[in-house]
Design a protein around this motif. Structure first.
Motif, PDB file in Angstrom:
ATOM      1  N   THR B  24       0.851  -1.188   0.000  1.00 52.08           N
ATOM      2  CA  THR B  24       0.000   0.000   0.000  1.00 52.08           C
ATOM      3  C   THR B  24       0.885   1.235   0.000  1.00 52.08           C
ATOM      4  O   THR B  24       1.833   1.339   0.779  1.00 52.08           O
ATOM      5  N   LEU B  25       0.577   2.140  -0.910  1.00 53.31           N
ATOM      6  CA  LEU B  25       1.357   3.374  -1.016  1.00 53.31           C
ATOM      7  C   LEU B  25       0.386   4.549  -0.901  1.00 53.31           C
ATOM      8  O   LEU B  25      -0.641   4.583  -1.570  1.00 53.31           O
ATOM      9  N   ASN B  26       0.716   5.476  -0.050  1.00 50.68           N
ATOM     10  CA  ASN B  26      -0.174   6.602   0.169  1.00 50.68           C
ATOM     11  C   ASN B  26       0.235   7.792  -0.699  1.00 50.68           C
ATOM     12  O   ASN B  26       1.388   8.179  -0.700  1.00 50.68           O
ATOM     13  N   GLU B  41      -5.114   5.987  -2.050  1.00 47.73           N
ATOM     14  CA  GLU B  41      -4.474   4.844  -1.440  1.00 47.73           C
ATOM     15  C   GLU B  41      -4.197   3.860  -2.572  1.00 47.73           C
ATOM     16  O   GLU B  41      -5.120   3.247  -3.100  1.00 47.73           O
ATOM     17  N   THR B  44      -0.070  -1.396  -4.702  1.00 48.49           N
ATOM     18  CA  THR B  44       0.887  -1.549  -5.796  1.00 48.49           C
ATOM     19  C   THR B  44       1.518  -2.929  -5.803  1.00 48.49           C
ATOM     20  O   THR B  44       1.726  -3.533  -4.765  1.00 48.49           O
TER      21      THR B  44
END
Lengths: 162, 388
Positions: B24-26, B41, B44
């Motif tokens: 998860t990349l913010n 959110e 990836t």
């Protein structure tokens, strides 16, 4: 199609679904039975003569209590057919003690966020919605601000709101 | 073009972990490419996006709640603050909705001046969209050129109504001010100046820039069916090749009197409905807006009072109306319910950017993280109207 033709077509295909008609309104609309909404939505989108491919807008409203009835909630769907260039408003009226309305997000994907908004601001529960949670207010907000009987809380997480 | 395809293919090798785990990349709410406070959110898989969960609401200012306590003329300044890049178009949509309910006919002169300011605002808004679309991808210079030209339009607005961004100019039944002396000539001179800038500056520098095409072509492709189903409108819908513009197809004001073309994407450099097409439609539309402005200024009546038909008190009749107009971002709808009192019972806004943004998860799956920036830039969102 004109409103009367649309109405005739819907009545023939789904008898009993339309409870009231309002051709005199600025934007003509029909009142439909809650239980019939899923079948009606599919008919409106898939019937080639109706072909409502676009859900222009989905709104919720709170109808204040009148002399004859207690307060109710309404969910209204404004539809447009790009092919036939006709429009129709479809309304479902709900008891505010049991504000459950079938979701149309599976029919028109754009309804997803609009239904979340109506849930957030009015507390209409769209049954069958894939991810029904608040969208504009914080997740831990209490109450539904667009209800007519809503009282703004004095604090939010200890912070004064006034 | 061949080099670019190689370049794109080369960068598409997924950086997959040995077990294929998702991360998860913010992105946001404080991120330069989110055009405001939007939080994405991203789930990836290496450099590839598996899905996106957008979080909105950071700019929620309770517009619809405020409307319960305001009369229609008091609501007009609030509409300015929804899509703050195209406030004139927001004003116009609300005024048209109220006038339809009231059955009010506004003077000819007012209609023409409204069209002029709405189209000028469309150009100003598209200039921001185009400039930031390039800026997000690293093209800094075109952004400054776009803002230089937009500034000229804002100067006109300041001269016309005193405000640069939030105008409260188009009232129910009229306008707040007449055009000052000599304004028509200034606008016409701007039209000639700006038309040449599109062809000689913007297009060679940005539109047909090889890197810009490489970053946008074939990215975020939306089919026409998808566009309708997800409620896309405006340039995002027309980028998918759908010739649908409310100014022509659901006419309001006096747009049916002008000769102009509805511009659509054609898949000129990539695939039909890609990010570049959504960008290109905006460039083409600016030229059409210039044409509409020229026609409106040539035909407009010179005499008359712009406040002549402004009602002293706006009391909307009992009933409900859904009225939509074409803003730079697409279909702006006002759903107004009135019980016949001084205050409307319900005002719901169908903001074009709200519906345009909801497709982002669908079209970003499988794209690179850097492509999400390009897709977001081409969708041209304004968080002010998404969150209201």
């Amino acid at each position: 199609m004109e409103f009367a033709e649309l109405l005739g077509h819907i009545r023939a295909a789904l008898p009993g679904a339309v409870l009231e008609e309002h051709p005199e309104a600025f934007s003509p609309w029909i009142l439909v039975a809650r239980a019939q909404l899923p079948a009606l939505a599919l008919l409106l989108r898939d019937d080639p003569a109706l072909d409502f491919a676009q859900l222009m807008c989905l709104s919720g409203t709170h109808l204040p209590a009148s002399a004859s009835e207690s307060d109710r909630l309404a969910s209204i769907f404004h539809l447009f057919s790009p092919r036939h260039r006709h429009k129709l408003g479809v309304k479902v009226v709900l008891d505010s003690a049991d504000p459950a309305c079938p979701s149309v997000a599976g029919v028109w994907p754009t309804a997803d966020w609009h239904e979340r908004e109506a849930y957030d601001l009015l507390g209409i529960v769209y049954e069958g919605h894939p991810d029904l949670r608040r969208i504009l207010c914080p997740d831990d907000w209490e109450g539904h601000p667009l209800r007519k009987d809503y009282v703004t809380p004095a604090t939010y997480n200890g912070m004064p709101l006034d | 073009m061949d080099n670019h395809e190689l370049f794109i293919q080369g960068s598409r090798v997924p950086d997959r972990g040995p077990d294929g785990d998702l991360m998860t990349l913010n992105m946001g709410p404080q991120h330069p490419s989110t055009h405001g406070v939007l939080r994405l959110e991203l789930l990836t898989d290496g450099e590839e996006v598996a899905s996106i969960r957008p979080h909105i609401g950071y700019l929620h200012r309770c517009f619809e709640k405020h409307c319960e306590k305001l009369t229609p003329p008091q609501i007009v300044p609030y509409t300015d603050r929804m899509d703050y890049l195209a406030s004139m178009n927001n004003n116009l949509g609300f005024a048209v909705a109220c006038e339809r309910m009231l059955g009010l006919q506004v003077p000819e002169k007012v209609e023409y001046l409204r069209v002029v300011v709405a189209e000028l605002n469309r150009i100003a808004s598209h200039l921001v969209a185009i400039g930031t679309c390039g800026l997000d991808l690293g093209a800094l210079t075109p952004y400054f050129f776009c803002f230089r030209d937009r500034e000229m339009i804002l100067d006109f607005f300041e001269e016309i109504c005193g405000a640069r961004l939030l105008y409260n100019y188009i009232w129910v039944g009229g306008l707040s001010h007449d055009f000052p002396e000599g304004m028509d000539d200034k606008i016409l001179r701007f039209c000639d100046y700006f038309e040449a800038r599109i062809d000689n500056e913007l297009n060679p520098l940005l539109s047909f820039n090889k890197i810009f095409i490489g970053r946008n072509a074939g990215i975020g492709v939306v089919s026409a069916e998808q566009a309708w189903a997800f409620g896309l409108s405006g340039p995002s819908l027309r980028g998918s090749g759908v010739a649908f513009d409310l100014r022509r197809d659901d006419p309001y004001s006096i747009y049916d009197r002008f000769q102009w073309k509805v511009c659509v994407g054609e898949g000129l450099v990539g695939q039909l409905g890609d990010s570049w097409d959504r960008y290109w439609v905006k460039v083409l539309e600016m030229k059409e807006s210039l044409s509409i402005i020229r026609q409106a200024l040539a035909a407009r009546p010179k005499d008359g009072d712009v406040r002549e038909a402004v009602p002293g008190r706006v009391k909307l009749p009992v009933g409900e109306l859904y009225c939509r107009t074409e803003t730079p971002r697409g279909e702006l709808g006002y759903y107004i319910v009135s019980g016949g009192g001084n205050l409307p019972e319900r005002v719901k806004v169908r903001a074009p950017a709200f519906s345009n943004l909801c497709i982002i998860d669908e079209i970003s799956r499988g794209a690179l993280i850097s492509d999400v920036v390009a897709i977001l830039g081409s969708l041209d969102i304004v968080l002010g109207e998404i969150d209201r």
